[in-house]
Design a protein around this motif. Sequence first.
Motif, mmCIF file in Angstrom:
data_model
loop_
_atom_site.group_PDB
_atom_site.id
_atom_site.type_symbol
_atom_site.label_atom_id
_atom_site.label_comp_id
_atom_site.label_asym_id
_atom_site.label_seq_id
_atom_site.Cartn_x
_atom_site.Cartn_y
_atom_site.Cartn_z
ATOM 1 N N GLU A 129 4.236 99.681 54.408
ATOM 2 C CA GLU A 129 2.137 100.438 54.477
ATOM 3 C C GLU A 129 3.266 101.916 53.737
ATOM 4 N N VAL A 130 3.827 102.361 53.561
ATOM 5 C CA VAL A 130 3.996 103.467 52.572
ATOM 6 C C VAL A 130 3.764 102.812 51.697
ATOM 7 N N ALA A 131 4.078 102.746 50.879
ATOM 8 C CA ALA A 131 3.923 102.131 49.339
ATOM 9 C C ALA A 131 2.167 102.400 49.248
ATOM 10 N N ARG A 132 2.252 101.244 50.553
ATOM 11 C CA ARG A 132 0.056 101.484 50.121
ATOM 12 C C ARG A 132 -0.525 102.550 50.138
ATOM 13 N N ALA A 133 0.182 103.348 51.170
ATOM 14 C CA ALA A 133 -0.599 104.725 51.530
ATOM 15 C C ALA A 133 -0.716 105.385 49.926
ATOM 16 N N ARG A 134 0.226 105.019 49.059
ATOM 17 C CA ARG A 134 0.119 105.469 47.701
ATOM 18 C C ARG A 134 -0.915 105.292 46.697
ATOM 19 N N ALA A 135 -1.842 104.693 47.003
ATOM 20 C CA ALA A 135 -2.689 103.578 46.544
ATOM 21 C C ALA A 135 -3.918 104.940 46.240
ATOM 22 N N TYR A 136 -4.145 104.513 44.988
ATOM 23 C CA TYR A 136 -6.073 104.664 44.514
ATOM 24 C C TYR A 136 -6.634 103.947 44.057
ATOM 25 N N SER A 137 -7.358 103.702 45.103
ATOM 26 C CA SER A 137 -8.599 102.538 44.783
ATOM 27 C C SER A 137 -9.958 102.764 44.539
ATOM 28 N N PRO A 138 -10.134 103.496 44.070
ATOM 29 C CA PRO A 138 -11.815 104.414 45.164
ATOM 30 C C PRO A 138 -13.438 103.538 43.992
ATOM 31 N N ILE A 139 -12.684 102.523 42.941
ATOM 32 C CA ILE A 139 -13.053 101.012 43.059
ATOM 33 C C ILE A 139 -13.530 100.121 43.803
ATOM 34 N N SER A 140 -12.706 99.654 44.039
ATOM 35 C CA SER A 140 -12.175 97.651 45.025
ATOM 36 C C SER A 140 -11.968 98.720 46.965
ATOM 37 N N GLY A 141 -11.593 99.680 47.146
ATOM 38 C CA GLY A 141 -11.444 100.538 48.280
ATOM 39 C C GLY A 141 -10.795 99.451 48.830
ATOM 40 N N PHE A 142 -9.829 98.813 48.242
ATOM 41 C CA PHE A 142 -8.647 97.522 48.446
ATOM 42 C C PHE A 142 -7.391 97.696 48.574
ATOM 43 N N ARG A 143 -6.429 98.086 49.353
ATOM 44 C CA ARG A 143 -5.374 99.112 49.304
ATOM 45 C C ARG A 143 -4.287 98.634 48.902
ATOM 46 N N GLY B 153 5.661 101.217 45.084
ATOM 47 C CA GLY B 153 4.651 100.850 44.204
ATOM 48 C C GLY B 153 2.934 100.463 44.781
ATOM 49 N N ALA B 154 1.808 101.430 44.395
ATOM 50 C CA ALA B 154 0.503 100.412 44.642
ATOM 51 C C ALA B 154 -0.049 100.463 43.500
ATOM 52 N N ASN B 155 -1.146 99.844 43.859
ATOM 53 C CA ASN B 155 -2.828 99.730 42.877
ATOM 54 C C ASN B 155 -3.301 100.531 42.677
ATOM 55 N N ILE B 156 -3.756 101.337 41.260
ATOM 56 C CA ILE B 156 -4.422 102.629 41.270
ATOM 57 C C ILE B 156 -5.605 102.293 40.238
ATOM 58 N N GLU B 157 -6.207 102.710 40.289
ATOM 59 C CA GLU B 157 -7.918 101.998 40.044
ATOM 60 C C GLU B 157 -8.506 103.664 39.216
ATOM 61 N N PHE B 158 -9.170 103.514 37.966
ATOM 62 C CA PHE B 158 -9.538 104.947 37.357
ATOM 63 C C PHE B 158 -11.188 104.542 36.795
ATOM 64 N N PRO B 159 -11.598 105.399 37.949
ATOM 65 C CA PRO B 159 -13.225 105.118 37.314
ATOM 66 C C PRO B 159 -13.525 105.162 35.818
ATOM 67 N N GLY B 160 -14.908 104.948 35.485
ATOM 68 C CA GLY B 160 -15.038 104.977 33.923
ATOM 69 C C GLY B 160 -14.396 104.800 33.351
ATOM 70 N N LEU B 161 -13.328 103.359 33.486
ATOM 71 C CA LEU B 161 -12.906 102.341 32.517
ATOM 72 C C LEU B 161 -12.800 101.750 32.607
ATOM 73 N N PRO B 162 -12.827 100.073 31.388
ATOM 74 C CA PRO B 162 -13.024 99.042 32.336
ATOM 75 C C PRO B 162 -12.012 98.753 33.537
ATOM 76 N N LEU B 163 -12.146 97.806 33.834
ATOM 77 C CA LEU B 163 -11.452 97.264 35.312
ATOM 78 C C LEU B 163 -10.035 97.041 34.594
ATOM 79 N N ASN B 164 -9.528 96.393 33.423
ATOM 80 C CA ASN B 164 -8.743 95.987 32.855
ATOM 81 C C ASN B 164 -7.839 96.912 32.945
ATOM 82 N N ALA B 165 -8.128 98.307 33.037
ATOM 83 C CA ALA B 165 -6.898 99.296 33.088
ATOM 84 C C ALA B 165 -6.536 99.673 34.121
ATOM 85 N N SER B 166 -7.270 99.198 34.766
ATOM 86 C CA SER B 166 -6.306 99.113 37.095
ATOM 87 C C SER B 166 -5.108 99.143 36.097
#
Length: 279
Positions: free
Chosen positions: A36-50, A65-78
């Motif tokens: 849960e500490v790791a999940r709190a590091r997620a940055y998922s402004p596109i999916s909202g899925f942490r 580690g946690a998932n990271i998403e990048f608005p403005g780029l293709p999804l496969n940059a995640s």
Amino acid sequence: MTITGLRPGFIPAVELAAQAAAFGRTTGEYMLDLLEVARARAYSPISGFRVGAVVLGASGSLSLGANIEFPGLPLNASVHAEQAALATAWHGGETALAALGVTAAPCGHCRQFLSELSGAADLPVVVAGHRRTTLGGLLPDAFGPADLGLQGGLLTPQHHALALARPSDDPLALAALEAAEAAYAPYSATYAGVAVVADGIVYQGRYAESAAFNPSLSPLQAALVAVAVSLEPFTRIERAVLVETEGPASQRSATEALLAAVAPKASLAYVRAIEGSTP
Ligand SMILES: [Zn+2]
């Protein structure tokens, strides 16, 4: 400018054992507590899925580690959480993994990325709320480095004898060179590393290739994992340097695009490295 000796999100074995004991937990229990500490590091402004992931290293360390998403780029940059945790362990100096924990079942992309590890099939995997399995159980008949004739894998220490084509005393360029020297690029032999500075702290990222090519992790993605795990906003990045040898798999355009998306005001220097320096 400070180049920290310790990778953000990397808990050395002695410290991990002390923390677990302080909470009256075994290392295995504490590893799952930290999901849960790791999940709190997620940055998922596109999916909202942490998603949070932790890996236990063979040395007894634990990496977040946690998932990271990048608005403005293709999804496969995640960046996926499992990739992020593995990157944390690798940059922290781990050379083998003992177990992986993750808050949701690893996707196919991550199963493939993890197949880059030596002995990957036997890696124990714990998905929160599910029974323990192995990577081989999740991905039978995997395609990995051995299929392309390689010995070793992603965590096998790499020591490329590189030098900057034009000597520099810029600490950020030297930090990027250090990352490039440890890059894992057995398929393209194009070694690349990134260093970024935010609020005076330097974060390094090594390039990591996958036998299936697409799940490869770019050096800037690897550096952004450390920034995200530190809870430092990407917009605080002031400057970045990409060091790269000449080869068929350049990171240049992807790094420019990713940096412009996450830190529009940051500058990027592209520095050529050459092979064959003497240590
Ligand atoms: Zn995934």
